[in-house]
Design a protein around this motif. Structure first.
Motif, PDB file in Angstrom:
ATOM      1  N   ASP A  12       0.855  -1.182   0.000  1.00  0.00           N
ATOM      2  CA  ASP A  12       0.000   0.000   0.000  1.00  0.00           C
ATOM      3  C   ASP A  12       0.893   1.235   0.000  1.00  0.00           C
ATOM      4  O   ASP A  12       1.755   1.399   0.870  1.00  0.00           O
ATOM      5  N   GLU A  13       0.689   2.135  -0.961  1.00  0.00           N
ATOM      6  CA  GLU A  13       1.568   3.295  -1.132  1.00  0.00           C
ATOM      7  C   GLU A  13       1.566   4.208   0.096  1.00  0.00           C
ATOM      8  O   GLU A  13       2.614   4.726   0.494  1.00  0.00           O
ATOM      9  N   THR A  14       0.419   4.387   0.720  1.00  0.00           N
ATOM     10  CA  THR A  14       0.349   5.255   1.905  1.00  0.00           C
ATOM     11  C   THR A  14       1.157   4.660   3.049  1.00  0.00           C
ATOM     12  O   THR A  14       1.943   5.362   3.692  1.00  0.00           O
ATOM     13  N   ALA A  34       3.786  15.555   7.269  1.00  0.00           N
ATOM     14  CA  ALA A  34       4.542  16.602   6.577  1.00  0.00           C
ATOM     15  C   ALA A  34       5.626  15.996   5.682  1.00  0.00           C
ATOM     16  O   ALA A  34       5.798  16.413   4.531  1.00  0.00           O
ATOM     17  N   ALA A  35       6.355  15.012   6.193  1.00  0.00           N
ATOM     18  CA  ALA A  35       7.453  14.406   5.432  1.00  0.00           C
ATOM     19  C   ALA A  35       6.947  13.614   4.227  1.00  0.00           C
ATOM     20  O   ALA A  35       7.575  13.614   3.172  1.00  0.00           O
ATOM     21  N   ALA A  36       5.797  12.956   4.395  1.00  0.00           N
ATOM     22  CA  ALA A  36       5.285  12.099   3.333  1.00  0.00           C
ATOM     23  C   ALA A  36       4.319  12.828   2.411  1.00  0.00           C
ATOM     24  O   ALA A  36       3.925  12.274   1.379  1.00  0.00           O
ATOM     25  N   GLY A  37       3.937  14.036   2.791  1.00  0.00           N
ATOM     26  CA  GLY A  37       2.979  14.778   1.978  1.00  0.00           C
ATOM     27  C   GLY A  37       1.599  14.137   1.979  1.00  0.00           C
ATOM     28  O   GLY A  37       0.927  14.129   0.953  1.00  0.00           O
ATOM     29  N   LEU A  38       1.208  13.609   3.128  1.00  0.00           N
ATOM     30  CA  LEU A  38      -0.073  12.916   3.249  1.00  0.00           C
ATOM     31  C   LEU A  38      -0.990  13.642   4.237  1.00  0.00           C
ATOM     32  O   LEU A  38      -0.495  14.274   5.181  1.00  0.00           O
ATOM     33  N   PRO A  39      -2.284  13.520   4.075  1.00  0.00           N
ATOM     34  CA  PRO A  39      -3.210  14.080   5.061  1.00  0.00           C
ATOM     35  C   PRO A  39      -3.078  13.333   6.395  1.00  0.00           C
ATOM     36  O   PRO A  39      -2.789  12.131   6.420  1.00  0.00           O
ATOM     37  N   LEU A  40      -3.305  14.044   7.501  1.00  0.00           N
ATOM     38  CA  LEU A  40      -3.212  13.434   8.837  1.00  0.00           C
ATOM     39  C   LEU A  40      -4.103  12.207   8.954  1.00  0.00           C
ATOM     40  O   LEU A  40      -3.701  11.199   9.555  1.00  0.00           O
ATOM     41  N   LYS A  41      -5.295  12.275   8.413  1.00  0.00           N
ATOM     42  CA  LYS A  41      -6.235  11.152   8.500  1.00  0.00           C
ATOM     43  C   LYS A  41      -5.634   9.901   7.867  1.00  0.00           C
ATOM     44  O   LYS A  41      -5.709   8.808   8.441  1.00  0.00           O
TER      45      LYS A  41
END
Length: 178
Positions: A12-14, A34-41
């Motif tokens: 899974d990419e996330t 922040a480091a992964a550029g992903l939403p907190l959820k």
């Protein structure tokens, strides 16, 4: 943790991005996001799944990656893998062939003369005794093993495993199974 489970988690990419951010030093859900550029959820959901598997420990917003589990999974997979199929009945020749042949392909042409002869003897078995092959067919057979067919063809001829005349090649050396 089994290697297949670990690979499945990281497919899974996330989750892969979360593990990468943790491996690079992020320590909280916010830092990972922040480091992964992903939403907190998305980070929270991935962290929950990684935590259930034991790959990540979660204490509130703090996350800890258990990177040692990668090595343990790799060692367990290696221990349970079947031994490689011998490429020669001679243990010394088999050791040379195992070092230079992977998945039916020659990974490199040995520089050391004695090892090169072992590999060439193995390659010569591709050619049927008594059959004449046009150069194009010799190239096709050798290309299965290694991209440098010209070098292999030259070595096989120079070392007496194949003979050549008028654009045709035939096997003239090496062992023949009877």
């Amino acid at each position: 943790m089994e290697a297949a489970t670990l690979v499945g988690l990281l497919a899974d990419e996330t989750r892969l991005k979360v593990v990468a951010a943790l491996a690079l030093g992020a320590g909280t859900i916010e830092q990972v996001a922040a480091a992964a550029g992903l939403p907190l959820k998305d980070v929270a959901l991935a962290a929950r799944r990684l935590s259930r598997s034991g790959l990540v420990s979660r204490d509130g917003h703090a996350l800890t990656l258990h990177a040692e589990r990668f090595g343990a999974a790799a060692r367990a997979a290696a221990e349970s893998a079947p031994p490689p199929t011998p490429l020669s009945d001679d243990p010394a020749e088999d050791a040379v062939l195992q070092a230079f042949v992977r998945d039916g392909r020659l990974v490199s042409i040995p520089a050391q003369r004695s090892k090169q002869l072992v590999v060439l003897r193995h390659l010569a078995a591709v050619f049927e005794p008594g059959v004449r092959y046009p150069e194009r067919e010799v190239n096709a057979l050798l290309a299965v093993w290694h991209p440098d067919v010209a070098a292999l063809r030259r070595y096989l001829v120079d070392d007496g495993f194949l003979s050549r005349e008028s654009g045709e090649y035939w096997r003239s050396g090496g062992y023949v199974d009877v």
